[in-house]
Write a protein that holds these residues in place. Structure first.
Motif, PDB file in Angstrom:
ATOM      1  N   THR A   2       0.900  -1.272   0.039  1.00  0.00           N
ATOM      2  CA  THR A   2      -0.044   0.013  -0.031  1.00  0.00           C
ATOM      3  C   THR A   2       0.822   1.227  -0.073  1.00  0.00           C
ATOM      4  N   ASP A   3       0.218   2.496  -0.140  1.00  0.00           N
ATOM      5  CA  ASP A   3       0.998   3.635  -0.214  1.00  0.00           C
ATOM      6  C   ASP A   3       0.274   4.317   0.832  1.00  0.00           C
ATOM      7  N   THR A   4       1.192   4.753   1.983  1.00  0.00           N
ATOM      8  CA  THR A   4       0.777   5.402   3.297  1.00  0.00           C
ATOM      9  C   THR A   4       1.315   6.614   3.371  1.00  0.00           C
ATOM     10  N   ALA A   5       0.203   7.374   3.724  1.00  0.00           N
ATOM     11  CA  ALA A   5       0.534   8.965   3.988  1.00  0.00           C
ATOM     12  C   ALA A   5       0.154   9.256   5.463  1.00  0.00           C
ATOM     13  N   GLU A   6       0.864   9.441   6.196  1.00  0.00           N
ATOM     14  CA  GLU A   6       0.904  10.068   7.423  1.00  0.00           C
ATOM     15  C   GLU A   6       0.515  11.522   7.172  1.00  0.00           C
ATOM     16  N   VAL A   7      -0.828  11.724   7.514  1.00  0.00           N
ATOM     17  CA  VAL A   7      -1.389  12.895   6.846  1.00  0.00           C
ATOM     18  C   VAL A   7      -0.418  14.513   7.308  1.00  0.00           C
ATOM     19  N   LYS A   8      -0.052  14.426   8.277  1.00  0.00           N
ATOM     20  CA  LYS A   8       0.783  15.804   8.769  1.00  0.00           C
ATOM     21  C   LYS A   8       2.336  15.722   8.342  1.00  0.00           C
ATOM     22  N   THR A   9       2.532  14.737   7.389  1.00  0.00           N
ATOM     23  CA  THR A   9       3.694  14.935   6.800  1.00  0.00           C
ATOM     24  C   THR A   9       3.711  15.222   5.425  1.00  0.00           C
ATOM     25  N   ALA A  10       4.917  15.804   4.989  1.00  0.00           N
ATOM     26  CA  ALA A  10       4.843  16.373   3.398  1.00  0.00           C
ATOM     27  C   ALA A  10       5.117  15.359   2.412  1.00  0.00           C
ATOM     28  N   LYS A  54      -4.836   9.182   9.301  1.00  0.00           N
ATOM     29  CA  LYS A  54      -4.021   8.520   8.299  1.00  0.00           C
ATOM     30  C   LYS A  54      -4.812   8.316   7.238  1.00  0.00           C
ATOM     31  N   VAL A  55      -4.133   8.255   6.100  1.00  0.00           N
ATOM     32  CA  VAL A  55      -4.852   8.122   4.822  1.00  0.00           C
ATOM     33  C   VAL A  55      -3.915   7.005   4.025  1.00  0.00           C
ATOM     34  N   ASP A  56      -4.593   5.604   3.545  1.00  0.00           N
ATOM     35  CA  ASP A  56      -3.690   4.758   3.062  1.00  0.00           C
ATOM     36  C   ASP A  56      -4.547   4.437   1.814  1.00  0.00           C
ATOM     37  N   LEU A  57      -3.642   4.719   0.643  1.00  0.00           N
ATOM     38  CA  LEU A  57      -4.086   4.773  -0.799  1.00  0.00           C
ATOM     39  C   LEU A  57      -3.510   3.210  -1.133  1.00  0.00           C
ATOM     40  N   LYS A  58      -4.470   2.333  -1.539  1.00  0.00           N
ATOM     41  CA  LYS A  58      -3.847   1.081  -1.695  1.00  0.00           C
ATOM     42  C   LYS A  58      -3.811   0.912  -3.476  1.00  0.00           C
ATOM     43  N   ASN A  59      -2.968  -0.441  -3.793  1.00  0.00           N
ATOM     44  CA  ASN A  59      -3.026  -0.651  -5.213  1.00  0.00           C
ATOM     45  C   ASN A  59      -4.242  -0.697  -5.941  1.00  0.00           C
ATOM     46  N   ASP A  60      -5.203  -1.117  -5.449  1.00  0.00           N
ATOM     47  CA  ASP A  60      -6.773  -1.178  -6.231  1.00  0.00           C
ATOM     48  C   ASP A  60      -7.325   0.035  -6.053  1.00  0.00           C
ATOM     49  N   ARG A  61      -6.545   1.094  -5.689  1.00  0.00           N
ATOM     50  CA  ARG A  61      -7.198   2.522  -5.714  1.00  0.00           C
ATOM     51  C   ARG A  61      -8.322   2.823  -4.568  1.00  0.00           C
ATOM     52  N   SER A  62      -8.455   1.763  -3.514  1.00  0.00           N
ATOM     53  CA  SER A  62      -9.278   1.738  -2.362  1.00  0.00           C
ATOM     54  C   SER A  62      -8.522   2.706  -1.447  1.00  0.00           C
ATOM     55  N   VAL A  63      -9.238   3.282  -0.556  1.00  0.00           N
ATOM     56  CA  VAL A  63      -8.562   4.289   0.477  1.00  0.00           C
ATOM     57  C   VAL A  63      -9.219   4.020   1.820  1.00  0.00           C
ATOM     58  N   ASP A  64      -8.368   3.921   2.815  1.00  0.00           N
ATOM     59  CA  ASP A  64      -8.628   3.598   3.961  1.00  0.00           C
ATOM     60  C   ASP A  64      -8.398   4.979   4.833  1.00  0.00           C
ATOM     61  N   ILE A  65      -8.981   5.573   5.599  1.00  0.00           N
ATOM     62  CA  ILE A  65      -9.023   6.663   6.192  1.00  0.00           C
ATOM     63  C   ILE A  65      -9.152   6.468   8.048  1.00  0.00           C
ATOM     64  N   MET A  66      -8.246   6.855   8.644  1.00  0.00           N
ATOM     65  CA  MET A  66      -8.432   6.644  10.117  1.00  0.00           C
ATOM     66  C   MET A  66      -8.576   8.187  10.500  1.00  0.00           C
ATOM     67  N   MET A  67      -9.736   8.568  11.341  1.00  0.00           N
ATOM     68  CA  MET A  67      -9.952   9.749  11.801  1.00  0.00           C
ATOM     69  C   MET A  67     -10.697   9.523  13.124  1.00  0.00           C
ATOM     70  N   THR A  68     -10.564  10.887  13.822  1.00  0.00           N
ATOM     71  CA  THR A  68     -11.161  11.008  15.116  1.00  0.00           C
ATOM     72  C   THR A  68     -12.129  12.221  14.872  1.00  0.00           C
ATOM     73  N   LEU A  69     -12.536  12.381  16.240  1.00  0.00           N
ATOM     74  CA  LEU A  69     -13.562  13.839  16.603  1.00  0.00           C
ATOM     75  C   LEU A  69     -12.963  14.517  17.619  1.00  0.00           C
TER      76      LEU A  69
END
Length: 123
Positions: A2-10, A54-69
């Motif tokens: 997967t491609d992983t982007a920690e949201v607060k990084t560039a 966290k936003v996780d862009l996967k090879n199949d173009r699905s996206v997993d998002i981890m969020m809070t409130l």
């Protein structure tokens, strides 16, 4: 893989079957989509508030998002995850979007960007 982007990084680590240009385009457009979602009680978008962990862009173009409130008792708890899912799903090329609401680590104001602090006058 997967491609992983920690949201607060560039940067985004890329070990993907997707071309780097496509990953970069989609990543930028996903962040832009997240910035269109506002907490109804706070005049700042959820990305700048630091609610996206966290936003996780996967090879199949699905996206997993981890969020809070901001709090587990947030009145928008029922609608914000759906708003996030809809916003990210509108990005061209994105497949299935899964939004996971988490409480650990707990959100604190130090997660806010300078932009959110300016809007909320929290200096």
């Amino acid at each position: 893989m997967t491609d992983t982007a920690e949201v607060k990084t560039a940067t985004m680590e890329t070990t993907s079957a997707l071309p780097a240009e496509e990953t970069e385009r989609m990543s930028g457009e996903i962040v832009a989509a997240l910035k269109t979602v506002f907490d109804p009680e706070i005049p700042a978008d959820i990305y700048e508030l630091g609610l996206i962990y966290k936003v996780d862009l996967k090879n199949d173009r699905s996206v997993d998002i981890m969020m809070t409130l901001t709090t587990p008792n947030c009145p928008a708890a029922g609608e914000l995850p759906q708003m996030v899912e809809n916003a990210v799903a509108s990005v061209p090329g994105v497949g299935v979007v899964n939004v996971n609401l988490v409480w650990d680590p707990a959100w604190t104001p130090d997660r806010m960007s300078d932009e959110a602090r300016l809007v909320l006058n929290m200096w």
